[in-house]
Design a protein around this motif. Sequence first.
Motif, mmCIF file in Angstrom:
data_model
loop_
_atom_site.group_PDB
_atom_site.id
_atom_site.type_symbol
_atom_site.label_atom_id
_atom_site.label_comp_id
_atom_site.label_asym_id
_atom_site.label_seq_id
_atom_site.Cartn_x
_atom_site.Cartn_y
_atom_site.Cartn_z
ATOM 1 N N VAL A 234 -8.935 0.113 -1.633
ATOM 2 C CA VAL A 234 -8.926 1.532 -1.998
ATOM 3 C C VAL A 234 -7.988 1.783 -3.170
ATOM 4 O O VAL A 234 -8.342 2.455 -4.144
ATOM 5 C CB VAL A 234 -8.527 2.400 -0.780
ATOM 6 C CG1 VAL A 234 -8.128 3.805 -1.229
ATOM 7 C CG2 VAL A 234 -9.677 2.486 0.206
ATOM 8 N N VAL A 235 -6.765 1.232 -3.088
ATOM 9 C CA VAL A 235 -5.813 1.389 -4.190
ATOM 10 C C VAL A 235 -6.341 0.710 -5.449
ATOM 11 O O VAL A 235 -6.210 1.240 -6.559
ATOM 12 C CB VAL A 235 -4.435 0.806 -3.798
ATOM 13 C CG1 VAL A 235 -3.491 0.781 -5.003
ATOM 14 C CG2 VAL A 235 -3.814 1.634 -2.681
ATOM 15 N N VAL B 40 -9.363 -4.617 -9.667
ATOM 16 C CA VAL B 40 -9.184 -4.192 -8.280
ATOM 17 C C VAL B 40 -7.898 -4.772 -7.695
ATOM 18 O O VAL B 40 -7.023 -4.029 -7.244
ATOM 19 C CB VAL B 40 -10.386 -4.552 -7.383
ATOM 20 C CG1 VAL B 40 -10.119 -4.115 -5.940
ATOM 21 C CG2 VAL B 40 -11.658 -3.874 -7.891
ATOM 22 N N LEU B 41 -7.743 -6.115 -7.745
ATOM 23 C CA LEU B 41 -6.529 -6.728 -7.217
ATOM 24 C C LEU B 41 -5.302 -6.274 -8.001
ATOM 25 O O LEU B 41 -4.232 -6.053 -7.423
ATOM 26 C CB LEU B 41 -6.646 -8.251 -7.249
ATOM 27 C CG LEU B 41 -5.573 -9.047 -6.501
ATOM 28 C CD1 LEU B 41 -5.520 -8.645 -5.040
ATOM 29 C CD2 LEU B 41 -5.824 -10.538 -6.638
ATOM 30 N N PHE C 150 0.690 -1.116 -8.231
ATOM 31 C CA PHE C 150 1.225 -0.032 -7.400
ATOM 32 C C PHE C 150 2.534 -0.446 -6.729
ATOM 33 O O PHE C 150 3.528 0.295 -6.765
ATOM 34 C CB PHE C 150 0.188 0.362 -6.351
ATOM 35 C CG PHE C 150 0.648 1.423 -5.397
ATOM 36 C CD1 PHE C 150 0.744 2.749 -5.794
ATOM 37 C CD2 PHE C 150 1.000 1.104 -4.084
ATOM 38 C CE1 PHE C 150 1.170 3.727 -4.920
ATOM 39 C CE2 PHE C 150 1.430 2.074 -3.201
ATOM 40 C CZ PHE C 150 1.508 3.389 -3.622
ATOM 41 N N VAL C 151 2.552 -1.624 -6.121
ATOM 42 C CA VAL C 151 3.764 -2.099 -5.446
ATOM 43 C C VAL C 151 4.877 -2.358 -6.454
ATOM 44 O O VAL C 151 6.034 -1.992 -6.230
ATOM 45 C CB VAL C 151 3.462 -3.375 -4.630
ATOM 46 C CG1 VAL C 151 4.749 -3.943 -4.030
ATOM 47 C CG2 VAL C 151 2.469 -3.085 -3.521
ATOM 48 N N TYR D 120 -7.198 2.549 -8.997
ATOM 49 C CA TYR D 120 -6.561 2.123 -10.245
ATOM 50 C C TYR D 120 -7.602 1.944 -11.352
ATOM 51 O O TYR D 120 -7.410 2.410 -12.483
ATOM 52 C CB TYR D 120 -5.803 0.817 -10.003
ATOM 53 C CG TYR D 120 -5.130 0.244 -11.232
ATOM 54 C CD1 TYR D 120 -3.903 0.732 -11.669
ATOM 55 C CD2 TYR D 120 -5.727 -0.798 -11.943
ATOM 56 C CE1 TYR D 120 -3.293 0.200 -12.788
ATOM 57 C CE2 TYR D 120 -5.117 -1.327 -13.063
ATOM 58 C CZ TYR D 120 -3.894 -0.824 -13.479
ATOM 59 O OH TYR D 120 -3.291 -1.350 -14.601
ATOM 60 N N GLU D 121 -8.709 1.278 -11.035
ATOM 61 C CA GLU D 121 -9.764 1.070 -12.031
ATOM 62 C C GLU D 121 -10.401 2.397 -12.435
ATOM 63 O O GLU D 121 -10.728 2.609 -13.611
ATOM 64 C CB GLU D 121 -10.827 0.118 -11.483
ATOM 65 C CG GLU D 121 -10.311 -1.249 -11.072
ATOM 66 C CD GLU D 121 -9.597 -1.991 -12.193
ATOM 67 O OE1 GLU D 121 -9.985 -1.817 -13.372
ATOM 68 O OE2 GLU D 121 -8.654 -2.751 -11.880
ATOM 69 N N PHE D 122 -10.572 3.289 -11.479
ATOM 70 C CA PHE D 122 -11.129 4.608 -11.770
ATOM 71 C C PHE D 122 -10.224 5.364 -12.740
ATOM 72 O O PHE D 122 -10.689 5.947 -13.716
ATOM 73 C CB PHE D 122 -11.287 5.395 -10.462
ATOM 74 C CG PHE D 122 -11.694 6.835 -10.646
ATOM 75 C CD1 PHE D 122 -13.024 7.175 -10.780
ATOM 76 C CD2 PHE D 122 -10.736 7.842 -10.682
ATOM 77 C CE1 PHE D 122 -13.404 8.509 -10.950
ATOM 78 C CE2 PHE D 122 -11.102 9.167 -10.852
ATOM 79 C CZ PHE D 122 -12.436 9.500 -10.990
ATOM 80 N N ASN D 123 -8.914 5.370 -12.456
ATOM 81 C CA ASN D 123 -7.973 6.079 -13.324
ATOM 82 C C ASN D 123 -7.903 5.457 -14.709
ATOM 83 O O ASN D 123 -7.726 6.156 -15.711
ATOM 84 C CB ASN D 123 -6.575 6.106 -12.682
ATOM 85 C CG ASN D 123 -6.442 7.224 -11.675
ATOM 86 O OD1 ASN D 123 -7.437 7.812 -11.264
ATOM 87 N ND2 ASN D 123 -5.223 7.515 -11.268
#
Length: 319
Positions: free
Chosen positions: A257-258, A63-64, A70-71, A262-265
């Motif tokens: 949310v991001v 999650v983190l 992303f950044v 990320y984990e979902f993808n």
Amino acid sequence: MAEQNQTKPKFRTSIGGQALIEGILMRGPEKQAIVVRSKEGLVEKVEELKLIRDRYPILGLPVLRGAVTFVDSMVRGVKALMYSADFFPEEEGEPSKLDLWLEKKLGSEKLQKLVVALAVVLSLGLTIGLFMILPTFLAGLLGRFIPNVVVHNLVESVIKLLIFFGYLLLCSKQKDIQRVFQYHGAEHKTIFCYEAGLPLTVENCRIQPRHHPRCGTSFLFVVVVVSILVSSVVFSFVDWRNVWVRIGLHLLLLVPVVGVTYEFNRYVGGHDNPVTNALAKPGLWLQNFTTNEPDDSMLEVAIRAMELVIPEQKGKDEW
């Protein structure tokens, strides 16, 4: 004893890329490569990857790590875009007094870092403003006509999706962006070719699909969907008519949310079954707007960028 049929699982690589101005950025587990087709021919730039989570392991936790990745990808992407743009300067007049003053005070290297930082902040601000704050504000204008929180969440969700689809459609119609989207297609085709275990040739890459399940377009779409789902639950427990409360909660929920997206993808991209294939289809369809069929010269750029980041140790880049 009857012979058992075993199906070798399809190889999935963690190597990903980004389309640039007449070029491609490819990022592997150890290094990233930028290849640009300039007027003088192919220009290559290879850098060793130094990830912040290697220095701070806590940032690699589930999650983190999604928000951090992303950044980091956005910063590297902006730098790569600026690098590719330098090979195609527009005709300009003399630099302004402000440009000269900034370069004198900061130096070219610090000035470039400042420009990158501003570009990242503006990009994040535009993304948050367009896909989160604007839908919330527009739904808030209709608040007095909305009877309950369920309908309000539905209205805001529809507005959010319409803005997202409209943005993609508008981008796909821009002539300057269409060539970038051709390079995007070349990137996907090359990754598919590599994952299929075929030699990286123009002929082999050309026949591959241009829609890839582990694409940034799919990621952004899932971010929007996850944001809708999370906010629909959270906003049931707050003053849903107060637009500023909703905007504030959107900002607070951005990192989780991001991270969840990320984990979902990662999960969907690493599995091949009817459920994951169904979940990937909306993102694949959206790539009709962000990818175009490339020409052979674009495939050559993508192939070279891929070759530069494939690790020497086989399988080190497995998803």
